[in-house]
Design a protein around this motif. Structure first.
Motif, short mmCIF file in Angstrom:
data_model
loop_
_atom_site.label_atom_id
_atom_site.label_comp_id
_atom_site.label_asym_id
_atom_site.label_seq_id
_atom_site.Cartn_x
_atom_site.Cartn_y
_atom_site.Cartn_z
N GLU A 44 4.43 -0.56 0.83
CA GLU A 44 2.82 -0.39 1.25
C GLU A 44 1.85 -1.53 0.80
O GLU A 44 0.77 -1.68 1.60
CB GLU A 44 2.39 0.99 0.56
N ALA A 45 2.08 -2.07 -0.45
CA ALA A 45 1.27 -3.29 -0.77
C ALA A 45 1.28 -4.38 0.12
O ALA A 45 0.28 -5.09 0.53
CB ALA A 45 1.75 -3.74 -2.20
N ALA A 46 2.48 -4.75 0.57
CA ALA A 46 2.33 -5.85 1.67
C ALA A 46 1.74 -5.51 2.85
O ALA A 46 1.24 -6.13 3.50
CB ALA A 46 4.17 -6.27 1.76
N LEU A 47 1.80 -4.44 3.38
CA LEU A 47 1.56 -3.98 4.29
C LEU A 47 -0.15 -4.02 4.25
O LEU A 47 -0.88 -4.32 5.20
CB LEU A 47 1.73 -2.36 4.94
N LEU A 48 -0.64 -3.63 3.37
CA LEU A 48 -1.97 -3.68 2.87
C LEU A 48 -2.59 -5.01 2.96
O LEU A 48 -3.65 -5.13 3.19
CB LEU A 48 -2.65 -2.93 1.54
N ASP A 49 -1.87 -5.98 2.63
CA ASP A 49 -2.18 -7.65 2.70
C ASP A 49 -2.56 -7.95 4.11
O ASP A 49 -3.23 -8.91 4.33
CB ASP A 49 -1.12 -8.20 2.14
N LEU A 50 -2.06 -7.09 5.12
CA LEU A 50 -2.26 -7.66 6.58
C LEU A 50 -3.51 -7.37 7.17
O LEU A 50 -3.97 -6.22 6.69
CB LEU A 50 -0.97 -7.06 7.37
N ALA B 135 -0.63 3.38 4.14
CA ALA B 135 0.06 4.43 3.64
C ALA B 135 0.60 5.12 5.11
O ALA B 135 1.88 5.78 4.81
CB ALA B 135 -0.84 5.31 3.14
N ALA B 136 0.00 5.08 6.09
CA ALA B 136 0.77 5.78 7.28
C ALA B 136 2.03 5.08 7.78
O ALA B 136 2.91 5.73 8.23
CB ALA B 136 -0.52 6.07 8.36
N ILE B 137 1.89 4.08 7.72
CA ILE B 137 3.06 3.05 8.49
C ILE B 137 4.10 3.19 7.40
O ILE B 137 5.41 3.47 7.58
CB ILE B 137 2.75 1.55 8.53
N ALA B 138 3.91 3.18 5.96
CA ALA B 138 4.89 3.34 4.94
C ALA B 138 5.68 4.61 5.16
O ALA B 138 6.81 4.89 4.87
CB ALA B 138 4.28 3.11 3.66
N ALA B 139 4.61 5.58 5.23
CA ALA B 139 5.25 6.97 5.22
C ALA B 139 6.08 7.33 6.53
O ALA B 139 7.38 7.75 6.64
CB ALA B 139 4.14 8.15 4.90
N ILE B 140 5.35 7.00 7.68
CA ILE B 140 6.00 7.31 9.06
C ILE B 140 6.96 6.44 9.71
O ILE B 140 7.99 7.01 10.20
CB ILE B 140 4.84 7.45 10.07
N PHE C 46 8.82 4.15 7.59
CA PHE C 46 9.81 3.93 6.62
C PHE C 46 10.12 5.22 5.78
O PHE C 46 11.10 5.05 4.81
CB PHE C 46 9.39 2.47 5.54
N ASP C 47 9.50 6.21 5.81
CA ASP C 47 9.56 7.38 5.23
C ASP C 47 9.64 7.06 3.74
O ASP C 47 10.39 7.91 2.86
CB ASP C 47 11.07 8.12 5.33
N LEU C 48 8.78 6.38 3.25
CA LEU C 48 8.37 6.20 1.65
C LEU C 48 7.40 7.21 1.41
O LEU C 48 6.58 7.59 2.16
CB LEU C 48 7.88 4.79 1.64
N LYS C 49 7.25 7.36 0.31
CA LYS C 49 6.43 8.40 -0.37
C LYS C 49 5.06 7.71 -0.50
O LYS C 49 4.93 6.96 -1.59
CB LYS C 49 6.97 9.00 -1.69
N ALA C 50 4.22 8.03 0.48
CA ALA C 50 2.93 7.31 0.64
C ALA C 50 1.97 8.57 1.04
O ALA C 50 2.45 9.54 1.81
CB ALA C 50 2.93 6.26 1.35
N SER C 51 0.76 8.54 0.84
CA SER C 51 -0.21 9.59 1.23
C SER C 51 -1.39 9.03 1.94
O SER C 51 -2.47 8.76 1.34
CB SER C 51 -0.58 10.34 0.09
N PRO C 52 -1.13 8.89 3.32
CA PRO C 52 -2.27 8.50 4.14
C PRO C 52 -3.25 9.55 4.04
O PRO C 52 -3.02 10.69 4.05
CB PRO C 52 -1.73 8.33 5.48
N VAL C 53 -4.73 9.36 3.84
CA VAL C 53 -5.78 10.14 4.02
C VAL C 53 -6.87 9.91 4.99
O VAL C 53 -7.25 8.84 5.04
CB VAL C 53 -6.54 10.32 2.69
N ASP C 54 -6.62 10.46 6.29
CA ASP C 54 -7.66 10.32 7.37
C ASP C 54 -8.64 11.45 7.44
O ASP C 54 -8.50 12.16 6.35
CB ASP C 54 -6.70 10.22 8.81
#
Length: 385
Positions: free
Chosen positions: A149-155, A164-169, A171-179
């Motif tokens: 998630e942190a590396a994605l946020l850097d892009l 958070a959405a890419i991490a969760a959807i 890679f199925d990582l425990k992340a909580s996108p809030v839209d």
DNA sequence: GAGGCGTGGCG
DNA sequence: TCGCCAAGCCT
């Protein structure tokens, strides 16, 4: 513990805040209700996931149930879906994927082609960032999206939601996108009284506390599907909701009042005059907008600056000609102002050269131009196209 | 952190 | 008709 992030005192609220008393403001009403967790139980992720397994939407960028989604597909769709409806995104997503099948293809494309392919979708900074992001993924990560998630946020172009959405959807990582969907679902579940945007941190914490360790990606998508199809802004279908039981707003009968929002100011008006120069061969005089600001690097019909008051067109015309005012005007509403554009048209000889910084484009070349909708309206208003 | 940044659809 | 809204990010 979820209640740690809820500041309102605990108090029973059944029967209060009923729709029968609608005289005060939503904010005042929500604050006056002062209740939390009047629902009969805690929202169970399993109940939402079971609903999702039966009612999930089939979308072009989604993997089949139980399968892993392609990170590039998730990335592309998430960028396009920012503040944009599923329906509008559909054909653009398909078109981009057909033209640039991988992130490496997209990175290698000229920016101008990406902008013209994006034309009409709006928020054009997204297209510039999309391109920059693809190049960064190739340069920094060898053409594979990082499962972090942190590396994605850097892009570039990837903020807290999209990371958070890419991490969760993907890679199925425990992340909580809030839209916006999830804000609405959560603010109703807990009947969050504080208006947006101030309530964002609290809603985020509540959403994170709800996220399960199992199937976090499906959980995120389930939250969004719930918000898009059941927990809708105007008239939520609470009777069909898998979380009807634990929902505080459902218990209070005032779900439609949430999320509470701070009042917004009036939208200012701007006016301008566009110069539609048409050559005898049908070509129209166009130019590219500046690198920064509104509609940056997009194609435009030359015009006066757009100001609060109508500006005299004299001195702004791209070339000397017999300009004639067309009846009516073009109206267009941007995010933060409403634009009225009067159109002057001039018809010129076939050999007329283009002034510096301008170019002649025939209608069959319009599709290759990065023409935003407002400029399409100007062309249509002038009878071109 | 508030404001800049598009567009089309819907009630 | 018109304000609101849709899977936000950047500065």
């Amino acid at each position: 513990m979820v209640d740690d992030v809820v500041s309102e005192p605990l108090a029973p609220a059944r029967g209060r805040g009923h729709l029968g008393r609608m005289t005060s403001s939503p904010a005042a009403r929500a604050a006056a209700s002062g209740a939390q967790k009047s629902g009969t139980s805690a929202p169970a992720p399993a109940a939402l996931l079971a609903w999702y397994d039966r009612h999930r939407r089939r979308l072009p960028w989604r993997a089949e149930p139980g399968r892993q989604a392609d990170p590039y597909h998730v990335f592309l769709s998430e960028i396009m879906l920012q503040q944009t409806t599923v329906k509008a995104v559909g054909p653009y997503f398909t078109g981009f994927l057909a033209r640039w099948p991988t992130v490496s293809h997209l990175a290698a494309a000229p920016l101008e082609e990406v902008l013209s392919a994006w034309a009409g979708l709006g928020y054009y900074a997204r297209a510039r960032n999309l391109h920059a992001c693809a190049q960064a993924v190739v340069a920094r990560h060898g053409g594979r999206f990082p499962d972090d998630e942190a590396a994605l946020l850097d892009l570039p172009g990837i903020g807290p939601y999209t990371a958070a959405a890419i991490a969760a959807i993907a890679f199925d990582l425990k992340a909580s996108p809030v839209d916006g969907n999830i804000e609405r679902v959560v603010s109703r579940l807990y009947r969050v009284a504080e208006p947006l945007p101030g309530a964002k941190p609290r809603i985020k914490a509540l959403a994170a506390a709800l996220t399960p360790a199992e199937r976090p990606g499906d959980f995120a998508q389930a939250m969004m599907d719930l918000g898009a199809t059941i927990c809708t802004p105007r008239s939520p279908a609470c009777s069909l909701c898998p979380w009807m039981e634990p929902c505080d707003a459902r218990a209070a009968g005032d779900a439609a009042l949430y999320p509470v929002k701070a009042p917004k100011g009036d939208k200012p008006k701007r006016e301008g005059v566009a110069f539609l120069a048409v050559r005898a061969d049908g070509a129209v005089l166009l130019r590219t907008r500046p690198d920064k600001g509104l509609l940056a690097k997009m194609t435009e019909v030359p015009s006066t600056p757009w100001g609060p008051k109508p500006e005299a067109p004299e001195g702004h015309a791209p070339l000397k000609a017999r300009w004639r005012a067309l009846p009516g005007a073009v109206e267009h509403v941007f995010t933060h102002f409403a634009l009225t554009l009067k159109v002057l048209r001039a018809d010129l000889g076939a050999g007329t050269p283009a002034p510096a910084g301008h170019r002649w484009v025939t209608p069959d070349g319009f599709d290759a131009e990065a023409l935003p909708s407002v400029m399409r309206k100007v062309l249509a208003h002038g009878g071109v196209e």
